[in-house]
Design a protein around this motif. Structure first.
Motif, PDB file in Angstrom:
ATOM      1  N   ASN A 183      11.341  11.915  50.881  1.00  0.00           N
ATOM      2  CA  ASN A 183      10.891  12.597  49.664  1.00  0.00           C
ATOM      3  C   ASN A 183      12.061  13.346  49.062  1.00  0.00           C
ATOM      4  OD1 ASN A 183      11.115  14.756  51.438  1.00  0.00           O
ATOM      5  ND2 ASN A 183       9.228  15.730  50.801  1.00  0.00           N
ATOM      6  N   GLU A 186      11.581  16.668  42.441  1.00  0.00           N
ATOM      7  CA  GLU A 186      11.420  15.980  41.163  1.00  0.00           C
ATOM      8  C   GLU A 186      12.707  15.981  40.339  1.00  0.00           C
ATOM      9  OE1 GLU A 186       7.838  15.923  37.968  1.00  0.00           O
ATOM     10  OE2 GLU A 186       8.665  17.907  38.405  1.00  0.00           O
ATOM     11  N   LYS A 215       5.911   4.840  45.549  1.00  0.00           N
ATOM     12  CA  LYS A 215       6.492   6.015  44.911  1.00  0.00           C
ATOM     13  C   LYS A 215       5.344   6.869  44.382  1.00  0.00           C
ATOM     14  CE  LYS A 215       9.717   7.515  41.264  1.00  0.00           C
ATOM     15  NZ  LYS A 215      10.630   7.052  40.191  1.00  0.00           N
ATOM     16  N   GLU A 216       5.311   8.128  44.792  1.00  0.00           N
ATOM     17  CA  GLU A 216       4.189   9.002  44.409  1.00  0.00           C
ATOM     18  C   GLU A 216       4.692  10.427  44.133  1.00  0.00           C
ATOM     19  OE1 GLU A 216       0.439  10.994  46.741  1.00  0.00           O
ATOM     20  OE2 GLU A 216       0.654   8.818  46.887  1.00  0.00           O
ATOM     21  N   ARG A 217       4.328  10.932  42.964  1.00  0.00           N
ATOM     22  CA  ARG A 217       4.625  12.325  42.634  1.00  0.00           C
ATOM     23  C   ARG A 217       3.504  13.197  43.193  1.00  0.00           C
ATOM     24  NH1 ARG A 217       3.315  16.006  38.376  1.00  0.00           N
ATOM     25  NH2 ARG A 217       5.056  17.383  37.817  1.00  0.00           N
ATOM     26  N   TYR A 230       7.088  20.203  42.689  1.00  0.00           N
ATOM     27  CA  TYR A 230       6.722  18.799  42.744  1.00  0.00           C
ATOM     28  C   TYR A 230       7.869  17.949  43.277  1.00  0.00           C
ATOM     29  CZ  TYR A 230       2.519  19.969  40.187  1.00  0.00           C
ATOM     30  OH  TYR A 230       1.312  20.510  39.831  1.00  0.00           O
ATOM     31  N   TYR A 231       7.512  17.030  44.130  1.00  0.00           N
ATOM     32  CA  TYR A 231       8.452  16.084  44.724  1.00  0.00           C
ATOM     33  C   TYR A 231       7.967  14.661  44.465  1.00  0.00           C
ATOM     34  CZ  TYR A 231      11.301  19.295  47.625  1.00  0.00           C
ATOM     35  OH  TYR A 231      12.182  20.249  48.064  1.00  0.00           O
ATOM     36  N   TYR A 232       8.855  13.703  44.740  1.00  0.00           N
ATOM     37  CA  TYR A 232       8.465  12.304  44.821  1.00  0.00           C
ATOM     38  C   TYR A 232       8.575  11.852  46.273  1.00  0.00           C
ATOM     39  CZ  TYR A 232       8.344  11.436  39.791  1.00  0.00           C
ATOM     40  OH  TYR A 232       8.003  11.436  38.451  1.00  0.00           O
ATOM     41  N   MET A 234       8.748   8.456  48.558  1.00  0.00           N
ATOM     42  CA  MET A 234       9.118   7.056  48.362  1.00  0.00           C
ATOM     43  C   MET A 234       9.180   6.329  49.700  1.00  0.00           C
ATOM     44  SD  MET A 234      12.189   7.348  45.543  1.00  0.00           S
ATOM     45  CE  MET A 234      12.073   8.479  44.141  1.00  0.00           C
TER      46      MET A 234
END
Length: 251
Positions: A183, A186, A215-217, A230-232, A234
């Motif tokens: 992760n 953002e 891939k998810e925020r 907020y992160y992504y 992956m």
């Protein structure tokens, strides 16, 4: 299982500083100390403090989010994972839940290894205290022989904890077609990124070194003033090593 917290922590009344600069105080029998949230050596030294701070107070849910995305891609075969920035074992615990068979941890902080043994004994097949940018020969040889087909890095990219060169070293220990789960904040996947990770990840995908699968925020945690971070998350499939040339492109 981690020990219960035997101290009191206090947040500042108003704290709008940047992530990584946040501070809190810890009151113990021997006095009071101010600690920054990324002073992990001090945090891991106090039993129960890491979980209480990040998971109870700041509501971090990254280990479960990243590992659940990884779990969607597991095909049932035996998985041996390299957990980079392993800390006290919370990610390894989630890896076991989604079906990973063996986990090898590596962290640059001695206190992290001590906390993992204290809080979750026996969870790791092996735990190395080492710098991935400057590995000792015996550690490098051992890691190269372990046939990793999975790698995780949670909440450690984009800051000084794990630079792109360390990410590349760990990544290159993973077998072709192995799964890479991580992760990243953002901001570090945008054009404003100055850490190199945005360029590295983009070039890995463009060159075919990494086949991005998930891939998810999501909300990584809250700041001390209540703002969400907020992160992504992956997950990708490794198709080729990260070369020195590719690293040179993003420097």
């Amino acid at each position: 299982m981690t020990k219960s917290l035997d101290c009191k922590i206090n947040f500042p009344e108003i704290d709008t500083v940047c992530q990584g600069e946040e501070c809190f105080t810890v009151e113990q029998k021997n006095g009071c100390e101010e600690i920054r949230v990324h002073e992990y050596d001090k945090i891991y030294s106090v039993p129960g403090l890491y979980e209480h701070l990040f998971y109870e107070r700041l509501k971090c849910n990254s280990p479960s989010i990243v590992c659940s995305l990884l779990g969607k891609q597991l095909n049932g075969n035996t998985k041996t994972a390299l957990d980079i920035g392993a800390g006290n074992g919370m990610v390894a615990e989630e890896l076991k839940k989604v079906g990973v068979d063996e986990v090898v941890g590596i962290d640059i902080i001695e206190e992290a290894a001590m906390a993992a043994e204290r809080d979750r004994p026996g969870l790791y097949e092996q735990y190395y205290v080492a710098d991935l940018t400057d590995l000792e020969d015996n550690v490098e040889k051992d890691l190269a022989q372990r046939n990793f087909n999975c790698m995780t890095i949670v909440a450690a990219l984009g800051f000084d904890d794990i630079p792109p060169e360390a990410f590349a070293t760990g990544y290159n220990f993973v077998e072709q077609n192995g799964l890479i789960a991580f992760n990243i904040k953002e901001r570090f996947v945008t054009d404003d990124d100055d850490t190199g990770f945005s360029r590295l990840i983009n070039r890995m995908i463009e060159t075919g070194a990494l086949n991005l699968k998930e891939k998810e925020r999501y909300r990584h945690r809250y700041c001390m003033d209540g703002r969400p971070l907020y992160y992504y998350a992956m997950v990708g499939e490794k198709k080729a090593d990260i070369t020195d040339g590719l690293l040179a492109e993003i420097s």
